[in-house]
Design a protein around this motif. Structure first.
Motif, PDB file in Angstrom:
ATOM      1  N   LYS A 119       0.760  -1.312  -0.031  1.00  0.00           N
ATOM      2  CA  LYS A 119       0.067  -0.293   0.182  1.00  0.00           C
ATOM      3  C   LYS A 119       0.681   1.292   0.192  1.00  0.00           C
ATOM      4  O   LYS A 119       2.370   1.775   0.499  1.00  0.00           O
ATOM      5  N   GLU A 120       0.223   2.067  -0.693  1.00  0.00           N
ATOM      6  CA  GLU A 120       1.287   3.203  -0.912  1.00  0.00           C
ATOM      7  C   GLU A 120       0.937   4.705   0.195  1.00  0.00           C
ATOM      8  O   GLU A 120      -0.730   5.211   0.287  1.00  0.00           O
ATOM      9  N   TYR A 121       1.993   5.214   1.235  1.00  0.00           N
ATOM     10  CA  TYR A 121       1.002   6.155   2.058  1.00  0.00           C
ATOM     11  C   TYR A 121       1.454   7.556   1.471  1.00  0.00           C
ATOM     12  O   TYR A 121       2.625   7.992   1.152  1.00  0.00           O
ATOM     13  N   THR A 122       0.680   8.878   1.176  1.00  0.00           N
ATOM     14  CA  THR A 122       0.990   9.486   0.696  1.00  0.00           C
ATOM     15  C   THR A 122       2.306  10.528   1.695  1.00  0.00           C
ATOM     16  O   THR A 122       2.005  10.356   3.130  1.00  0.00           O
ATOM     17  N   LEU A 123       3.081  10.611   1.671  1.00  0.00           N
ATOM     18  CA  LEU A 123       3.525  11.970   2.387  1.00  0.00           C
ATOM     19  C   LEU A 123       4.626  13.565   2.388  1.00  0.00           C
ATOM     20  O   LEU A 123       4.963  12.943   1.378  1.00  0.00           O
ATOM     21  N   ASP A 124       4.464  14.383   2.991  1.00  0.00           N
ATOM     22  CA  ASP A 124       4.953  15.726   2.168  1.00  0.00           C
ATOM     23  C   ASP A 124       6.750  15.600   3.570  1.00  0.00           C
ATOM     24  O   ASP A 124       8.079  16.289   2.226  1.00  0.00           O
ATOM     25  N   ILE A 125       6.376  14.998   4.255  1.00  0.00           N
ATOM     26  CA  ILE A 125       7.912  14.351   5.333  1.00  0.00           C
ATOM     27  C   ILE A 125       7.872  13.576   5.849  1.00  0.00           C
ATOM     28  O   ILE A 125       7.319  12.512   6.053  1.00  0.00           O
ATOM     29  N   ILE A 126       9.198  13.341   6.029  1.00  0.00           N
ATOM     30  CA  ILE A 126       9.788  11.825   6.193  1.00  0.00           C
ATOM     31  C   ILE A 126      10.495  12.289   7.146  1.00  0.00           C
ATOM     32  O   ILE A 126      11.351  12.528   7.280  1.00  0.00           O
ATOM     33  N   VAL A 127       9.899  11.321   8.608  1.00  0.00           N
ATOM     34  CA  VAL A 127      11.203  11.827   9.558  1.00  0.00           C
ATOM     35  C   VAL A 127      11.792   9.863  10.026  1.00  0.00           C
ATOM     36  O   VAL A 127      10.522   9.249  11.197  1.00  0.00           O
ATOM     37  N   PHE A 128      13.183   9.959  10.371  1.00  0.00           N
ATOM     38  CA  PHE A 128      13.621   8.528  10.721  1.00  0.00           C
ATOM     39  C   PHE A 128      14.036   9.123  11.601  1.00  0.00           C
ATOM     40  O   PHE A 128      14.868   9.514  12.033  1.00  0.00           O
ATOM     41  N   ALA A 129      13.291   7.848  12.700  1.00  0.00           N
ATOM     42  CA  ALA A 129      13.811   7.600  13.539  1.00  0.00           C
ATOM     43  C   ALA A 129      14.406   6.854  14.283  1.00  0.00           C
ATOM     44  O   ALA A 129      14.009   5.516  14.954  1.00  0.00           O
TER      45      ALA A 129
END
Ligand code: NA7
Length: 538
Positions: A370-380
């Motif tokens: 499934k595709e989740y549309t994002l403007d910003i990804i924060v890798f923790a």
């Protein structure tokens, strides 16, 4: 063999808590000529880099500070129980200024390699600014959680939005207002960041690989009377935390949870839960880390808390940890973490039930098809813990041996402070010392003071080199493994076990024997008193 002095008596790598105190001790107590190299543009280490929303200390501030500056213990006023990143950084800046430390620190300068010159008995250190300097002693004050783990997700370069890793967050911050944000990871960092980001973002999607047991931090103002009492008793507090198991005023309940009635243990659990902080983890029933049945009882309490907090039962079930013992991963402290999943704008994508992350796409993250549309990804996504910052230094000891080769099957140290084949090299809170299993400033101060005494003794006795013997190192490595083997810690895929880094050997990295930091300190002091037993001196 000659004994020519180098450019410096000592080079220290890093200017966080450990590097600052190491510089202070060697320069102002011993009068040595010291150069510190620091990759950041100022002091602070962890607190310089980790600027993500919600970043704050998980140990109570009154003990998360330097105890060697007694006047500052009295003068400094922390604003809350667990100060935020900016406040701790302000504190470290103040310490640097108060003790005039910056004049000996080269900022914006990363050490790229170091080699021990066996003819001159000097370390030759190179930096990314083109420096080549020599020093008798080399001290790695590089931190334990400072080598960023950025997983190689397929397609990251395609992503059209912005992405950040929590440990390298922009100084100016990130405005999440009105954005669709994805957070990857649910470790201690994400547990702090998620509730903060959720307050701003239009939509927050949390990508969870392993659900985590959280207990409430219960941050807030500290009663002025409590603060005054602590300031009046600082000598006692310092003595207690130095002798304690974890560098905290926390002690296990000396009883098996299996010997309690359900009512009795529920009262104890409630008390620890209400107090907040690490108490539930490291002041719980003593068999909790050793006995699966005892552990299950503690875990069950936390699972019930999740079920009663998270309104959607299906989401609650996915947030409930499975398949590993409570307390065997680093305990996250939370402020409204589970409550955050009650917001309509927050979505949980759980690898086990919804599918794991498959790729980063132009517009977001694809997980479970499934595709989740994002403007910003924060890798923790954490760190290559404990060994990562040290192997990254490209150090060569005798005969050109490297830490990467020597540690192919896991770290090999003596006391977590020195390595055979690497003379005059010391690590502060290195692997196989209590380190990350303790309140870090306590362990940092112990190592700095032990190293300072060692160098002072060497100077007084006219020694040139000190080096762990292979035999003492072998025995320590075996002892560290044996101490961990008796616990539930080794059965969990944690960063304590190196399990978060593909290909990293599965070895328990910190030392948890001798009943913790107090016993370990006594062991180190005995070694010194015994003429540095287990070390060869020339
Ligand atoms: P942690 O505790 O290592 O947490 C990292 C999180 O990121 C954790 O939930 C990981 O899941 C997850 N992760 C890591 N790699 C991946 C990949 N490839 N895919 C999906 N998810 C991933 O780091 P933190 O920064 O939170 O905390 C580190 C320490 O800093 C903390 O303990 C304090 O001492 C301060 P996993 O659990 O490995 O399945």
């Amino acid at each position: 063999m000659t004994d020519a002095a180098g450019d410096f008596d000592a080079v220290v790598i890093g200017a966080g808590f450990s590097g600052l105190y190491m510089l202070k001790s060697l320069r102002d107590s011993l009068g040595l000529k010291v150069r510190v190299f620091e990759a950041g543009d100022s002091v602070g280490g962890t607190w310089y880099w980790n600027r993500y929303p919600g970043a704050r200390c998980d140990s109570d501030a009154y003990i998360y500070c330097f105890t060697w500056d007694k006047q500052l213990l009295q003068d400094w006023q922390w604003s809350e129980r667990y100060p935020g990143q900016a406040e701790i950084l302000r504190y470290l800046e103040h310490v640097a200024q108060r003790h005039d430390l910056k004049r000996d620190i080269a900022f914006g300068t990363r050490v790229t390699s170091g080699a021990f010159d066996e003819q001159r008995n000097l370390w030759v250190v190179h930096t990314d600014k083109g420096d080549e300097v020599t020093a008798r002693f080399l001290i790695a004050a590089v931190g334990t959680l400072s080598a960023t783990n950025m997983p190689q997700f397929e397609g990251l370069e395609r992503f059209k939005g912005r992405w950040y890793h929590t440990s390298r967050f922009p100084h100016a911050g990130v405005d999440f207002t009105g954005k669709r944000v994805g957070v990857v990871g649910t470790g201690a960092t994400a547990v702090q960041a998620i509730p903060e980001i959720a307050q701003q973002a239009k939509q927050l999607t949390v990508f969870q690989r392993t659900a985590n047991y959280c207990v409430p931090a219960r941050n807030g103002k500290v009663d002025p009377e409590v603060t005054a009492a602590r300031k009046a008793d600082y000598d006692g507090i310092v003595r207690r935390i130095r002798e304690s198991p974890f560098g905290q005023e926390h002690y296990f309940i000396e009883k098996s949870v299996l010997e309690t009635t359900p009512e009795e243990r529920e009262r104890e659990f409630d008390r620890m839960w209400d107090a907040g902080g690490f108490g539930f983890w490291i002041a719980n029933y003593q068999d909790m880390f050793f006995d699966q049945q005892a552990n299950d009882i503690c875990a069950d309490y936390l699972k019930r808390k999740i079920r009663s907090t998270v309104k959607d039962p299906a989401v609650a079930e996915r947030l409930i940890p499975k398949g590993y013992a409570y307390g065997t991963k680093r305990q996250p402290l939370d402020t409204n973490y589970f409550e955050t999943f009650n917001k309509d704008s927050v979505l949980l994508v759980d690898a086990a039930t919804d599918g794991a992350i498959e790729a980063i796409t132009e517009t977001g993250i694809r997980a479970g098809g499934k595709e989740y549309t994002l403007d910003i990804i924060v890798f923790a996504t954490g760190f290559d813990a404990m060994t990562g910052p040290l192997t990254a230094l490209n150090l060569q000891g005798r005969g050109g041996c490297t830490l990467t080769e020597e540690w192919e099957h896991g770290p090999r140290t003596y006391l977590g402070v020195a390595m055979a084949g690497f003379p005059n090299l010391f690590t502060i809170t290195g692997p196989q010392s209590p380190s990350v299993l303790s309140n870090m400033p306590v362990s940092i101060e112990q190592h700095v003071e032990w190293i300072t005494d060692c160098i002072d003794t060497m100077r007084r006795e006219g020694r040139t080199t000190i080096e762990a013997t292979p035999q003492a190192q072998d025995e320590w490595v075996a002892h560290v493994a044996e101490a961990a083997a008796g616990t539930l810690m080794t059965g969990t895929n944690s960063w304590y076990m190196g399990a978060n880094i593909p290909g990293k050997p599965r070895v328990f990295l910190p030392y948890l024997g001798e009943a913790g930091v107090g016993g370990y300190r006594r062991k180190c002091d005995e070694v010194a008193a015994d003429g540095y037993a287990g070390f060869a001196l020339t």
